[in-house]
Write an enzyme that holds these catalytic residues in place. Structure first.
Site, PDB file in Angstrom:
ATOM      1  N   ASN A   1       0.872  -1.185   0.000  1.00  0.00           N
ATOM      2  CA  ASN A   1       0.000   0.000   0.000  1.00  0.00           C
ATOM      3  C   ASN A   1       0.903   1.227   0.000  1.00  0.00           C
ATOM      4  OD1 ASN A   1      -1.772   2.057   0.544  1.00  0.00           O
ATOM      5  ND2 ASN A   1      -2.256   1.385   2.636  1.00  0.00           N
TER       6      ASN A   1
ATOM      7  N   HIS B   1      -9.561   0.796   5.123  1.00  0.00           N
ATOM      8  CA  HIS B   1      -8.266   0.973   5.788  1.00  0.00           C
ATOM      9  C   HIS B   1      -8.464   1.868   7.018  1.00  0.00           C
ATOM     10  CE1 HIS B   1      -4.143   2.237   6.560  1.00  0.00           C
ATOM     11  NE2 HIS B   1      -3.762   1.183   5.844  1.00  0.00           N
TER      12      HIS B   1
ATOM     13  N   GLU C   1      -6.833   4.229   8.194  1.00  0.00           N
ATOM     14  CA  GLU C   1      -6.641   5.669   7.959  1.00  0.00           C
ATOM     15  C   GLU C   1      -7.898   6.291   7.366  1.00  0.00           C
ATOM     16  OE1 GLU C   1      -2.963   5.364   5.765  1.00  0.00           O
ATOM     17  OE2 GLU C   1      -1.925   4.802   7.600  1.00  0.00           O
TER      18      GLU C   1
ATOM     19  N   GLU D   1      -5.378  -5.553  10.555  1.00  0.00           N
ATOM     20  CA  GLU D   1      -4.400  -4.488  10.745  1.00  0.00           C
ATOM     21  C   GLU D   1      -4.685  -3.783  12.067  1.00  0.00           C
ATOM     22  OE1 GLU D   1      -2.476  -3.252   6.868  1.00  0.00           O
ATOM     23  OE2 GLU D   1      -4.216  -1.981   7.088  1.00  0.00           O
TER      24      GLU D   1
ATOM     25  N   GLY E   1       2.234   1.836  10.869  1.00  0.00           N
ATOM     26  CA  GLY E   1       3.147   2.967  10.770  1.00  0.00           C
ATOM     27  C   GLY E   1       3.823   3.333  12.074  1.00  0.00           C
TER      28      GLY E   1
ATOM     29  N   SER F   1       3.379  -2.506  10.339  1.00  0.00           N
ATOM     30  CA  SER F   1       4.830  -2.463  10.532  1.00  0.00           C
ATOM     31  C   SER F   1       5.530  -3.773  10.135  1.00  0.00           C
ATOM     32  CB  SER F   1       5.162  -2.072  11.977  1.00  0.00           C
ATOM     33  OG  SER F   1       4.683  -0.758  12.244  1.00  0.00           O
TER      34      SER F   1
HETATM   35  C1  PEP Z   1      -0.829  -0.138   6.018  1.00  0.00           C
HETATM   36  O1  PEP Z   1      -0.861   1.033   5.673  1.00  0.00           O
HETATM   37  O2  PEP Z   1      -1.745  -0.908   5.659  1.00  0.00           O
HETATM   38  C2  PEP Z   1       0.274  -0.587   6.839  1.00  0.00           C
HETATM   39  C3  PEP Z   1       0.229  -1.789   7.338  1.00  0.00           C
HETATM   40  O3  PEP Z   1       1.294   0.320   7.041  1.00  0.00           O
HETATM   41  P1  PEP Z   1       2.738   0.006   7.712  1.00  0.00           P
HETATM   42  O4  PEP Z   1       3.258  -1.267   7.084  1.00  0.00           O
HETATM   43  O5  PEP Z   1       3.564   1.189   7.372  1.00  0.00           O
HETATM   44  O6  PEP Z   1       2.509  -0.175   9.167  1.00  0.00           O
END
Ligand code: PEP
Length: 252
Positions: free
Chosen positions: A9, A95, A97, A167, A173, A213
């Site tokens: 992503n 997601h 975000e 997630e 992040g 992450s």
């Molecule tokens: C994501 O945006 O779906 C995600 C998992 O980000 P990151 O790997 O940076 O934690």
């Protein structure tokens, strides 16, 4: 079980030129189909040029968001049909975000997911709890609510095209990854809910990705779990060297 899915992503990063260069680099590294599926999700502006750069490549294209409407006076929106036309195979929906920063709630996410299926694409439904919810012991009820609402009104046959990404919001992040045991427990819980809603076969075949992450340093341990059928990678997918190391994970 279908191949594990490794999806990047790219969020709101990369110009068209940068995205195309990264896609070309990735296809040079993975010119042929392998035993895992690779997908990249660049920003909207780069979808069509990246799809051109990936023509005849086994690497798939995904979008990061979609409208729940098919067409019309919805300034700034992009429909699922437009994403299919631009060469997408997958669309990330829900997601964290989008939930947190743009007010997307479960019923809306469900309408988006249905729009994605109607356009013949595969939704990647993101679910996951915040740190406060985990610490309050509410992680599983939260995930269950997101699954029930996100997959509402789907038939058992639709689920074959869906992917779920667990997630945990506290891991996105932040550099703080769920332990393999935490991820495995959540994935097993999600699978049991899918079994309850859609039956044994659908739940056994569903790919459940872990996201939060993921890096070259933790991918091998995460993928050891039979419950983890791939990963959704944010930050570490922006660098093709680290993303390709993640794609090349080896179990144990
Ligand atoms: C994501 O945006 O779906 C995600 C998992 O980000 P990151 O790997 O940076 O934690």
């Amino acid at each position: 079980m279908t191949k594990p899915l490794i999806a990047g992503n790219w969020k709101m990063h990369m110009t068209v030129g940068e995205a195309v260069a990264c896609a070309r680099h990735l296809r040079e590294l993975f010119p042929e189909p392998i035993d895992r599926e690779i997908v990249i999700a660049p920003p909207f502006t780069a979808l069509w040029p990246v799809s051109q750069a990936l023509t005849d490549s086994p690497i798939g294209l995904g979008a990061q968001n979609v409208s729940d409407e098919p067409k019309g006076a919805f300034t700034g929106e992009v429909s699922a049909g437009m994403l299919a036309d631009a060469g997408c195979r997958y669309v990330i929906v829900g997601h964290s975000e989008r939930r947190r920063l743009f007010g997307e709630e479960d019923a809306w996410i469900n309408r988006k997911l249905i729009a994605v299926l109607k356009a013949g694409l595969a939704p990647i439904l993101c679910v996951g709890e915040t740190l406060a919810q985990r610490e309050a012991g509410d992680a599983f009820p939260v995930i269950e609510g997101q699954i029930n609402a996100g997959l509402k009104n789907l038939e058992a046959g639709d689920i074959a095209r869906c992917v779920v990404a667990y997630e945990p919001v506290w891991a996105i992040g932040t550099g703080r990854t769920a332990t393999p045991a935490q991820a495995e427990e959540a994935h097993a819980f999600i699978r049991s809910r899918i079994r309850g809603l859609f039956g044994e076969t659908q739940s056994a075949d569903l790919r459940i990705l872990y996201g939060g992450s993921v890096t070259p340093d933790n991918i091998d341990r995460l993928m050891e779990s039979i419950e983890i059928n791939g990963v959704l990678v944010g930050g570490a997918s922006l660098n093709i060297e680290s993303f390709s190391r993640i794609i090349r994970y080896s179990k144990g």
